[in-house]
Design an enzyme around this catalytic site. Structure first.
Site, short mmCIF file in Angstrom:
data_model
loop_
_atom_site.label_atom_id
_atom_site.label_comp_id
_atom_site.label_asym_id
_atom_site.label_seq_id
_atom_site.Cartn_x
_atom_site.Cartn_y
_atom_site.Cartn_z
N ASP A 123 0.88 -1.20 0.03
CA ASP A 123 -0.01 -0.10 -0.05
C ASP A 123 0.69 1.26 -0.04
O ASP A 123 1.65 1.30 -0.95
CB ASP A 123 -0.87 0.03 1.04
CG ASP A 123 -2.00 1.04 1.15
OD1 ASP A 123 -3.06 0.97 0.62
OD2 ASP A 123 -1.85 2.18 1.97
N ASP A 250 -9.09 -6.78 -4.86
CA ASP A 250 -8.54 -5.28 -4.51
C ASP A 250 -9.28 -4.36 -5.55
O ASP A 250 -8.43 -4.19 -6.47
CB ASP A 250 -7.03 -5.17 -4.14
CG ASP A 250 -6.55 -3.88 -3.91
OD1 ASP A 250 -7.34 -3.10 -3.66
OD2 ASP A 250 -5.40 -3.76 -3.74
N HIS A 280 -6.85 -6.60 -0.65
CA HIS A 280 -5.80 -5.52 -0.45
C HIS A 280 -4.95 -5.84 0.63
O HIS A 280 -3.63 -5.56 0.24
CB HIS A 280 -6.70 -4.06 -0.45
CG HIS A 280 -5.63 -2.98 -0.22
ND1 HIS A 280 -4.78 -2.55 -1.39
CD2 HIS A 280 -5.23 -2.35 0.81
CE1 HIS A 280 -3.99 -1.65 -1.04
NE2 HIS A 280 -4.22 -1.45 0.44
#
Length: 303
Positions: A123, A250, A280
């Site tokens: 991320d 995701d 995710h």
């Protein structure tokens, strides 16, 4: 200017997270000294795997990945970004920027004298990790991307990212554990949800997580767009081994691995991993699998 520090008792008895706490100071021209927390496990003489977490997580998300890497004979360093986890938390959203996070992390890795490491970015940790990899000579000899892109702002955000940015900016209650849980395919028990909420006794501690979505470059003239373009140019000429481990479920970053496969020469021929059962938050949905993929990558491609 106020800097919050979460009381230690908030972190007592978290599940699968009994790692020793380590701290070092980083410096900010406006805020002064800030304390960063990090996990350090494994053989200090071995290749270092530096793991950078995302939004709104902290090192707790990698609690099942860290032992796999340490048991594989590697050194594992996992800092909490400023504003997250056990690290200090400036209380104003204006205290944070993409560039300030890069500066804080640059001082962190420089102080620890990290060299020839393998970075794992998940991320937002990827948006920061790739800046470090391309701007600090000798820091990295390999990189693993997990469910992140690398936007310059030259393309508009997709609907999922735009909605996430709007939510973070306007939601009256920024429920950290609920946000993490929504990006997982696995059901998180109460004690794990408590772990994600532990750093934030109240909303005055949440400036860092709340502002992070707004720092993603979404316009060509974003303050960090030029730096990301320059970093991408370095990656486009790099033969450094580059692996992707992505959860398919995701809507924001699940397909970004294809971009890296095209952009980075060092991604060619690597055993890239796609996890159809993960969302995710791959470290939460498949933490051990992620650790095994990284350990195998270090052994086979990096040495």
């Amino acid at each position: 200017m106020t800097v919050r520090r979460t009381p230690d008792d908030r972190f007592a008895d978290l599940p699968e997270f009994d790692f020793e706490a380590h701290y070092l100071p980083v410096h900010d021209p406006a805020l002064g000294e800030l304390r960063m927390h990090y996990v350090s496990e494994g053989d200090p003489r071995a290749t270092t795997v530096l793991i950078l977490h995302g939004e709104p997580a902290w090192s707790f998300m990698f609690r099942r990945t860290i032992p796999v890497l340490a048991d594989a004979g590697l050194r594992v360093i996992v800092p909490d970004l400023v504003g997250f986890g056990r690290s200090d938390k400036p209380s104003r959203q204006a205290d944070y920027s993409y560039e300030s996070h890069v500066r804080w992390l640059t001082e962190f890795v420089t102080t620890l004298r990290l060299r020839d490491a393998v970075l794992l970015g998940h991320d937002w940790g990827g948006l920061l990790g790739l800046r470090l990899v391309t701007e600090i000579p000798g820091l990295a000899k390999g990189y693993v991307a997990s469910n992140h892109g690398y936007p310059t702002g030259d393309m508009p955000p997709n609907d999922a990212l735009r909605q996430w940015q709007e939510y973070a900016a306007a939601a009256p209650d920024f429920d950290v554990s609920a946000i993490v849980a929504r990006a997982c395919t696995t059901s998180l028990p109460e004690e794990v949800l408590r772990g994600y909420d532990a750093p934030y006794p109240d909303d005055t501690y949440k400036a860092g997580p709340r502002v992070f979505p707004a720092l993603i470059p979404v316009r060509p003239d974003d303050p960090s767009s030029h730096a990301v373009r320059a970093s991408r140019a370095v990656l486009a000429a790099s033969s450094m081994p580059f692996l992707t481990v992505y959860g398919e479920q995701d809507p924001i970053g699940g397909a970004a691995d294809a971009m890296f496969h095209t952009l980075v020469p060092g991604a060619s021929g690597q055993p890239h991993v796609r996890l159809p059962g993960a969302g995710h938050n791959v470290p939460e949905d498949a933490g051990e699998t992620l650790g095994t993929a990284v350990a195998d990558f270090v052994k086979a491609a990096v040495g």
